[in-house]
Scaffold this motif. Sequence first.
Motif, short mmCIF file in Angstrom:
data_model
loop_
_atom_site.label_atom_id
_atom_site.label_comp_id
_atom_site.label_asym_id
_atom_site.label_seq_id
_atom_site.Cartn_x
_atom_site.Cartn_y
_atom_site.Cartn_z
N GLY A 5 50.49 -53.95 10.24
CA GLY A 5 49.85 -54.54 11.41
C GLY A 5 48.86 -53.59 12.05
O GLY A 5 47.72 -53.97 12.38
N THR A 6 49.29 -52.35 12.23
CA THR A 6 48.41 -51.33 12.82
C THR A 6 47.22 -51.06 11.93
O THR A 6 46.07 -50.96 12.39
N PHE A 7 47.48 -50.96 10.62
CA PHE A 7 46.41 -50.71 9.66
C PHE A 7 45.35 -51.80 9.72
O PHE A 7 44.14 -51.52 9.74
N ILE A 8 45.78 -53.04 9.76
CA ILE A 8 44.84 -54.17 9.80
C ILE A 8 43.96 -54.11 11.04
O ILE A 8 42.73 -54.24 10.95
N ASP A 9 44.57 -53.89 12.19
CA ASP A 9 43.80 -53.81 13.43
C ASP A 9 42.78 -52.68 13.37
O ASP A 9 41.61 -52.85 13.77
N GLU A 10 43.22 -51.52 12.88
CA GLU A 10 42.33 -50.36 12.82
C GLU A 10 41.17 -50.58 11.85
O GLU A 10 40.02 -50.24 12.15
N GLN A 11 41.47 -51.17 10.70
CA GLN A 11 40.43 -51.35 9.69
C GLN A 11 39.44 -52.44 10.06
O GLN A 11 38.25 -52.32 9.78
N ILE A 12 39.91 -53.50 10.69
CA ILE A 12 38.99 -54.55 11.14
C ILE A 12 37.98 -53.96 12.13
O ILE A 12 36.78 -54.21 12.05
N ALA A 13 38.50 -53.14 13.04
CA ALA A 13 37.62 -52.49 14.01
C ALA A 13 36.67 -51.52 13.32
O ALA A 13 35.47 -51.46 13.64
N ALA A 14 37.17 -50.74 12.34
CA ALA A 14 36.35 -49.74 11.66
C ALA A 14 35.26 -50.41 10.81
O ALA A 14 34.11 -49.95 10.78
N ILE A 15 35.61 -51.49 10.13
CA ILE A 15 34.63 -52.21 9.31
C ILE A 15 33.53 -52.80 10.18
O ILE A 15 32.33 -52.69 9.89
N ALA A 16 33.94 -53.43 11.28
CA ALA A 16 32.96 -54.03 12.20
C ALA A 16 32.03 -52.96 12.77
O ALA A 16 30.82 -53.19 12.91
N ASP A 17 32.59 -51.79 13.07
CA ASP A 17 31.79 -50.70 13.63
C ASP A 17 30.80 -50.16 12.60
O ASP A 17 29.63 -49.89 12.93
N GLU A 18 31.26 -50.00 11.34
CA GLU A 18 30.39 -49.43 10.32
C GLU A 18 29.27 -50.39 9.92
O GLU A 18 28.12 -49.98 9.77
N ILE A 19 29.58 -51.66 9.75
CA ILE A 19 28.58 -52.63 9.31
C ILE A 19 27.68 -53.06 10.47
O ILE A 19 26.49 -53.32 10.29
N GLY A 20 28.24 -53.10 11.67
CA GLY A 20 27.45 -53.45 12.85
C GLY A 20 26.86 -54.85 12.75
O GLY A 20 27.56 -55.81 12.43
N ASP A 21 25.56 -54.94 12.99
CA ASP A 21 24.87 -56.23 12.94
C ASP A 21 24.27 -56.52 11.56
O ASP A 21 23.58 -57.53 11.38
N ASP A 22 24.51 -55.63 10.60
CA ASP A 22 23.95 -55.81 9.27
C ASP A 22 24.79 -56.79 8.45
O ASP A 22 25.89 -57.19 8.85
N ASN A 23 24.29 -57.13 7.27
CA ASN A 23 25.04 -57.97 6.34
C ASN A 23 25.68 -57.11 5.26
O ASN A 23 25.25 -55.97 5.02
N ALA A 24 26.70 -57.65 4.61
CA ALA A 24 27.40 -56.92 3.55
C ALA A 24 27.79 -57.89 2.45
O ALA A 24 27.95 -59.09 2.67
N VAL A 25 27.93 -57.34 1.24
CA VAL A 25 28.53 -58.09 0.14
C VAL A 25 29.83 -57.40 -0.23
O VAL A 25 29.97 -56.19 -0.04
N ILE A 26 30.79 -58.17 -0.72
CA ILE A 26 32.03 -57.58 -1.18
C ILE A 26 32.27 -57.94 -2.63
O ILE A 26 32.05 -59.08 -3.04
N ALA A 27 32.70 -56.94 -3.39
CA ALA A 27 33.04 -57.14 -4.79
C ALA A 27 34.42 -57.77 -4.86
O ALA A 27 35.43 -57.11 -4.62
N LEU A 28 34.47 -59.04 -5.19
CA LEU A 28 35.72 -59.81 -5.21
C LEU A 28 36.10 -60.14 -6.65
O LEU A 28 35.36 -60.83 -7.35
N SER A 29 37.26 -59.64 -7.10
CA SER A 29 37.67 -59.88 -8.48
C SER A 29 38.82 -60.88 -8.60
O SER A 29 39.07 -61.40 -9.67
N GLY A 30 39.53 -61.12 -7.49
CA GLY A 30 40.70 -61.98 -7.53
C GLY A 30 42.00 -61.21 -7.55
O GLY A 30 43.08 -61.77 -7.35
N GLY A 31 41.93 -59.89 -7.79
CA GLY A 31 43.12 -59.05 -7.74
C GLY A 31 43.52 -58.73 -6.30
O GLY A 31 42.76 -59.00 -5.37
N VAL A 32 44.69 -58.13 -6.14
CA VAL A 32 45.21 -57.90 -4.79
C VAL A 32 44.34 -56.92 -4.00
O VAL A 32 44.15 -57.08 -2.79
#
Length: 305
Positions: A5-32
């Motif tokens: 739970g803590t990790f999720i909250d921290e990472q959501i905030a960190a990702i939003a801060d790093e990407i800011g108002d820019d766009n991003a693509v994610i490499a999605l393979s279907g694995g966990v």
Amino acid sequence: MVDPGTFIDEQIAAIADEIGDDNAVIALSGGVDSSTAAALAYEAVGAQLTPVYVDTGLMRKGETEGVRETFAYMEGLRIVDARERFLDALSGVTDPEEKRHVIGEQFIREFETVAREVDADYLVQGTIYPDRIESEGTIKSHHNVGGLPERIDFEGIVEPMRDLYKDEVREVARELDLEEVVSERMPFPGPGLAVRVLGEVTEEKLEVAREANHVVEEELGAYEPWQALAAVLGKATGVKGDNRVHGWVVSVRSVESRDGMTARAQEIDWETLQRIQSRITGTHDNVSRVVYDVTHKPPATIEYE
């Protein structure tokens, strides 16, 4: 062990801060790993994220259809058919490390193409700690770490799970309420079936590997392995009907592990092994024999290349 739970909250905030108002693509393979990273990034930036699944022709049976169904809720999901481009790039390549580098570069170029179309400056990846350790320690290059080309046309690469082990990623995936088919599925190598085919990658060998892996995952699921797989090793003499054949040798491997850094080969009952060999040799006329790998890690790695 990380608190999910803590990790999720921290990472959501960190990702939003790093990407800011820019766009991003994610490499999605279907694995966990990539699915969990995608869920975190989508929570963080929403429509700024374009999930990109690249059908390399090296994937598990039914993978493309599964990804399309599982992640249909993500706005802007891209399914890229790059099968011909990957197989062309791998033509004549036999060295395992060269395979990984070829695949790593091809992946990046596919993501760069989509990024230009959606004006994205960031690439999000599901890299985890063992990926980094094995690449930095020169055990093998992972396509998303040591296999990356020197020139990458992204402002930044975001790796929210780079310090997590696989069991911790699964805890985060469960906390995010990802479907069980994603959170509990066995690891699958980023370079796909290319590292379960020794030597040059061909369509014939890939088809054997794809069907054999499907059989192995079905038959060994009850053993709850960390990872179960089939690899195409080479050719050997066999007999089918009244005919001599020179067919493929398929090796079956099933291991127990906590984090993938070490592993023990599982003891599988004879009846199950016979059923596996019967299904694999019965499906493919060009498979002459099936063997079972009893080697632990170390001295072996889990995958063959």
